[in-house]
Write a protein that holds these residues in place. Structure first.
Motif, PDB file in Angstrom:
ATOM      1  N   TYR A  59      -0.481 -97.832  -7.512  1.00  0.00           N
ATOM      2  CA  TYR A  59       0.160 -97.796  -8.820  1.00  0.00           C
ATOM      3  C   TYR A  59       1.344 -98.746  -8.836  1.00  0.00           C
ATOM      4  O   TYR A  59       2.049 -98.895  -7.842  1.00  0.00           O
ATOM      5  CB  TYR A  59       0.638 -96.382  -9.157  1.00  0.00           C
ATOM      6  N   ASP A  61       4.883-101.680  -6.045  1.00  0.00           N
ATOM      7  CA  ASP A  61       3.582-101.014  -5.982  1.00  0.00           C
ATOM      8  C   ASP A  61       3.648 -99.948  -4.899  1.00  0.00           C
ATOM      9  O   ASP A  61       4.314-100.123  -3.878  1.00  0.00           O
ATOM     10  CB  ASP A  61       2.471-101.999  -5.637  1.00  0.00           C
ATOM     11  N   ALA A  91       3.598 -88.549 -10.716  1.00  0.00           N
ATOM     12  CA  ALA A  91       4.095 -89.911 -10.931  1.00  0.00           C
ATOM     13  C   ALA A  91       5.576 -89.974 -10.580  1.00  0.00           C
ATOM     14  O   ALA A  91       6.319 -89.004 -10.758  1.00  0.00           O
ATOM     15  CB  ALA A  91       3.886 -90.313 -12.381  1.00  0.00           C
ATOM     16  N   LYS A 150       5.295 -96.459 -15.416  1.00  0.00           N
ATOM     17  CA  LYS A 150       4.099 -97.044 -14.815  1.00  0.00           C
ATOM     18  C   LYS A 150       3.743 -98.318 -15.560  1.00  0.00           C
ATOM     19  O   LYS A 150       3.881 -98.402 -16.775  1.00  0.00           O
ATOM     20  CB  LYS A 150       2.913 -96.090 -14.908  1.00  0.00           C
TER      21      LYS A 150
END
Length: 63
Positions: free
Chosen positions: A4, A16, A25, A38
């Motif tokens: 991600y 990342d 998250a 994100k």
């Protein structure tokens, strides 16, 4: 494990990270404690050419 991408809304720090689907998250920037978002991008998979439909790969004898 998927990768991600995140970017801080305060300082602009981007990075990342590998996270499993079950992990939450990230929300806090490791550089300035600002809010993380994100970064979404297009997938790396591209289907080109014949053979991706049922009718493309079926032989005439199997009908």
């Amino acid at each position: 494990m998927p990768t991600y991408s995140y970017r801080c809304t305060v300082c602009g720090h981007a990075f990342d990270i590998h996270q499993s689907f079950s992990e939450s998250a990230l929300t806090v920037c490791p550089e300035c404690d600002g809010l993380l978002r994100k970064v979404f991008s297009t997938p790396a998979v591209t289907f080109k050419g014949a053979g991706f439909y049922r009718t493309d790969s079926a032989s005439s004898s199997s009908k």
